[in-house]
Design a protein around this motif. Structure first.
Motif, mmCIF file in Angstrom:
data_model
loop_
_atom_site.group_PDB
_atom_site.id
_atom_site.type_symbol
_atom_site.label_atom_id
_atom_site.label_comp_id
_atom_site.label_asym_id
_atom_site.label_seq_id
_atom_site.Cartn_x
_atom_site.Cartn_y
_atom_site.Cartn_z
ATOM 1 N N ALA A 1 -7.465 7.357 15.161
ATOM 2 C CA ALA A 1 -6.351 7.103 14.249
ATOM 3 C C ALA A 1 -6.704 6.032 13.227
ATOM 4 O O ALA A 1 -6.452 6.190 12.027
ATOM 5 C CB ALA A 1 -5.109 6.698 15.037
ATOM 6 N N VAL A 2 -7.300 4.947 13.685
ATOM 7 C CA VAL A 2 -7.693 3.876 12.759
ATOM 8 C C VAL A 2 -8.763 4.380 11.800
ATOM 9 O O VAL A 2 -8.728 4.103 10.596
ATOM 10 C CB VAL A 2 -8.191 2.641 13.538
ATOM 11 N N ARG A 3 -9.682 5.145 12.328
ATOM 12 C CA ARG A 3 -10.761 5.685 11.478
ATOM 13 C C ARG A 3 -10.205 6.614 10.405
ATOM 14 O O ARG A 3 -10.649 6.570 9.253
ATOM 15 C CB ARG A 3 -11.780 6.427 12.356
ATOM 16 N N ARG A 4 -9.231 7.420 10.762
ATOM 17 C CA ARG A 4 -8.649 8.334 9.767
ATOM 18 C C ARG A 4 -7.996 7.580 8.618
ATOM 19 O O ARG A 4 -8.139 7.951 7.443
ATOM 20 C CB ARG A 4 -7.631 9.257 10.440
ATOM 21 N N VAL A 5 -7.280 6.522 8.938
ATOM 22 C CA VAL A 5 -6.664 5.716 7.878
ATOM 23 C C VAL A 5 -7.737 5.142 6.969
ATOM 24 O O VAL A 5 -7.636 5.198 5.734
ATOM 25 C CB VAL A 5 -5.800 4.597 8.488
ATOM 26 N N ALA A 6 -8.777 4.567 7.555
ATOM 27 C CA ALA A 6 -9.849 3.970 6.754
ATOM 28 C C ALA A 6 -10.529 5.008 5.875
ATOM 29 O O ALA A 6 -10.810 4.755 4.690
ATOM 30 C CB ALA A 6 -10.869 3.294 7.675
ATOM 31 N N GLU A 7 -10.774 6.181 6.425
ATOM 32 C CA GLU A 7 -11.455 7.222 5.648
ATOM 33 C C GLU A 7 -10.587 7.715 4.498
ATOM 34 O O GLU A 7 -11.090 7.988 3.402
ATOM 35 C CB GLU A 7 -11.845 8.375 6.568
ATOM 36 N N ARG A 8 -9.288 7.824 4.719
ATOM 37 C CA ARG A 8 -8.410 8.269 3.638
ATOM 38 C C ARG A 8 -8.322 7.225 2.534
ATOM 39 O O ARG A 8 -8.182 7.569 1.351
ATOM 40 C CB ARG A 8 -7.022 8.607 4.188
ATOM 41 N N LEU A 9 -8.389 5.958 2.901
ATOM 42 C CA LEU A 9 -8.378 4.896 1.888
ATOM 43 C C LEU A 9 -9.706 4.826 1.142
ATOM 44 O O LEU A 9 -9.757 4.391 -0.004
ATOM 45 C CB LEU A 9 -8.088 3.545 2.543
ATOM 46 N N GLY A 10 -10.782 5.211 1.807
ATOM 47 C CA GLY A 10 -12.096 5.222 1.170
ATOM 48 C C GLY A 10 -12.884 3.943 1.337
ATOM 49 O O GLY A 10 -14.094 3.934 1.129
ATOM 50 N N ARG A 11 -12.233 2.847 1.743
ATOM 51 C CA ARG A 11 -12.900 1.566 1.959
ATOM 52 C C ARG A 11 -11.920 0.651 2.673
ATOM 53 O O ARG A 11 -10.710 0.871 2.648
ATOM 54 C CB ARG A 11 -13.341 0.917 0.641
ATOM 55 N N VAL A 12 -12.453 -0.402 3.290
ATOM 56 C CA VAL A 12 -11.608 -1.421 3.909
ATOM 57 C C VAL A 12 -12.140 -2.786 3.489
ATOM 58 O O VAL A 12 -13.310 -3.101 3.742
ATOM 59 C CB VAL A 12 -11.594 -1.311 5.449
ATOM 60 N N ASP A 13 -11.301 -3.542 2.820
ATOM 61 C CA ASP A 13 -11.670 -4.908 2.425
ATOM 62 C C ASP A 13 -11.156 -5.938 3.419
ATOM 63 O O ASP A 13 -11.802 -6.967 3.635
ATOM 64 C CB ASP A 13 -11.112 -5.210 1.032
ATOM 65 N N VAL A 14 -10.002 -5.669 3.991
ATOM 66 C CA VAL A 14 -9.438 -6.540 5.028
ATOM 67 C C VAL A 14 -8.883 -5.665 6.146
ATOM 68 O O VAL A 14 -8.140 -4.717 5.896
ATOM 69 C CB VAL A 14 -8.320 -7.443 4.476
ATOM 70 N N LEU A 15 -9.285 -5.989 7.364
ATOM 71 C CA LEU A 15 -8.671 -5.417 8.559
ATOM 72 C C LEU A 15 -7.850 -6.521 9.200
ATOM 73 O O LEU A 15 -8.390 -7.584 9.538
ATOM 74 C CB LEU A 15 -9.734 -4.925 9.532
ATOM 75 N N HIS A 16 -6.555 -6.287 9.335
ATOM 76 C CA HIS A 16 -5.720 -7.284 10.010
ATOM 77 C C HIS A 16 -5.245 -6.743 11.346
ATOM 78 O O HIS A 16 -4.748 -5.620 11.444
ATOM 79 C CB HIS A 16 -4.505 -7.687 9.176
ATOM 80 N N PHE A 17 -5.362 -7.594 12.368
ATOM 81 C CA PHE A 17 -4.987 -7.224 13.727
ATOM 82 C C PHE A 17 -3.820 -8.087 14.184
ATOM 83 O O PHE A 17 -3.915 -9.314 14.215
ATOM 84 C CB PHE A 17 -6.177 -7.409 14.671
ATOM 85 N N ASN A 18 -2.729 -7.422 14.563
ATOM 86 C CA ASN A 18 -1.494 -8.146 14.884
ATOM 87 C C ASN A 18 -0.970 -7.945 16.316
ATOM 88 O O ASN A 18 -0.174 -8.745 16.784
ATOM 89 C CB ASN A 18 -0.402 -7.706 13.898
ATOM 90 N N PRO A 19 -1.392 -6.911 17.056
ATOM 91 C CA PRO A 19 -0.715 -6.612 18.317
ATOM 92 C C PRO A 19 -0.867 -7.682 19.392
ATOM 93 O O PRO A 19 -1.902 -8.352 19.510
ATOM 94 C CB PRO A 19 -1.402 -5.320 18.784
ATOM 95 N N SER A 20 0.168 -7.819 20.193
ATOM 96 C CA SER A 20 0.117 -8.563 21.449
ATOM 97 C C SER A 20 1.264 -8.064 22.308
ATOM 98 O O SER A 20 2.201 -7.443 21.807
ATOM 99 C CB SER A 20 0.222 -10.076 21.227
ATOM 100 N N LEU B 1 -16.008 -0.860 6.216
ATOM 101 C CA LEU B 1 -15.733 -2.269 5.941
ATOM 102 C C LEU B 1 -16.802 -2.777 4.981
ATOM 103 O O LEU B 1 -17.978 -2.868 5.329
ATOM 104 C CB LEU B 1 -15.739 -3.066 7.237
ATOM 105 N N VAL B 2 -16.385 -3.077 3.762
ATOM 106 C CA VAL B 2 -17.340 -3.360 2.695
ATOM 107 C C VAL B 2 -17.945 -4.749 2.845
ATOM 108 O O VAL B 2 -17.395 -5.620 3.520
ATOM 109 C CB VAL B 2 -16.664 -3.229 1.311
ATOM 110 N N GLU B 3 -19.094 -4.967 2.177
ATOM 111 C CA GLU B 3 -19.659 -6.308 2.110
ATOM 112 C C GLU B 3 -18.638 -7.224 1.430
ATOM 113 O O GLU B 3 -18.039 -6.861 0.417
ATOM 114 C CB GLU B 3 -20.960 -6.305 1.318
ATOM 115 N N GLY B 4 -18.439 -8.385 2.006
ATOM 116 C CA GLY B 4 -17.372 -9.262 1.537
ATOM 117 C C GLY B 4 -16.061 -9.009 2.261
ATOM 118 O O GLY B 4 -15.059 -9.677 1.998
ATOM 119 N N GLY B 5 -16.058 -8.030 3.174
ATOM 120 C CA GLY B 5 -14.857 -7.700 3.916
ATOM 121 C C GLY B 5 -14.468 -8.794 4.895
ATOM 122 O O GLY B 5 -15.281 -9.653 5.275
ATOM 123 N N ARG B 6 -13.224 -8.754 5.313
ATOM 124 C CA ARG B 6 -12.677 -9.776 6.191
ATOM 125 C C ARG B 6 -11.884 -9.138 7.333
ATOM 126 O O ARG B 6 -11.207 -8.127 7.142
ATOM 127 C CB ARG B 6 -11.761 -10.728 5.411
#
Length: 217
Positions: A69-88, A125-130
């Protein structure tokens, strides 16, 4: 695709929603991954109405479909500059009430799911990604009545240090923001203010990078 993109894992109301809006205000595309259909749909509808490109997936981040599921979102966007993780997971059990299976289930969400998300988006996740993570004072000052939460927050912060050390030679950095206060609708610990702290942490100068940034309001 040249437009920068953020993927928010654990998307919904609160800090994750405020963070999505914050990046969207800068013209970023937004990926939303969450398990509550209604909450994700409401946020996506709001952002889409403002002209923001939004991609969504509904998934349990501890389940077998999470990585795809996460991979599909990233692929549809074409790139990821920031991945934010919030769950607990919040489970009101003290150490004498908390079972080992329940503790492990909570850690699987609050810590293990970060590994799932990072490994899924790494190819995009591009170079310079966070990688940013919502941390908590529970890592250092746990409330005994929610013992698993402190374990999760201490564990995810530790994992962030390892992720940063692993990825920094590729120009990718990781940081957790330790929120030293109780979230509220208004004031210094409102979701919008915490979101600003997360954006600021992601934009640290590389030469002075810290893998943990305290937010004291």
């Amino acid at each position: 695709m040249s437009t920068r993109a953020v993927v928010v894992v654990g998307a919904g109301p609160g800090v994750s929603g405020s963070l999505a809006r914050r990046y969207a205000a800068d013209g970023w595309s937004v990926g939303l991954v969450g398990r509550n259909v209604e909450q994700v749909a409401l946020l996506a509808e709001e952002l889409g109405a403002a002209g923001v490109r939004v991609e969504t997936e509904i998934v349990d981040m501890t389940g077998p479909e999470a990585a795809d599921a996460v991979r599909r979102v990233a692929e549809r966007l074409g790139r990821v500059d920031v991945l934010h993780f919030n769950p607990s997971a919040f489970r009101e059990r003290d150490p004498l009430e908390l079972s080992v299976p329940d503790l492990l289930a909570d850690v699987a969400l609050g810590v293990g799911a970060l590994l799932t998300a990072v490994q899924a988006v790494r190819p995009l996740l591009v170079e310079g990604g966070r990688i940013t993570v919502t941390g908590s004072m529970a890592a250092d000052r746990p409330w005994h009545r929610a013992a698993s939460l402190g374990v999760q927050k201490a564990g995810v912060r530790n994992l962030v240090h390892s992720l940063d050390a692993t990825l920094r030679d590729d120009g990718i950095r990781a940081v957790s923001v330790t929120v030293n206060g109780t979230l509220g609708d208004d004031g210094p610990f409102s979701p919008d203010r915490v979101a600003e702290a997360l954006v600021a942490a992601a934009r640290q100068d590389e030469g002075d990078w810290r893998t943990e940034v305290p937010y004291d309001g």
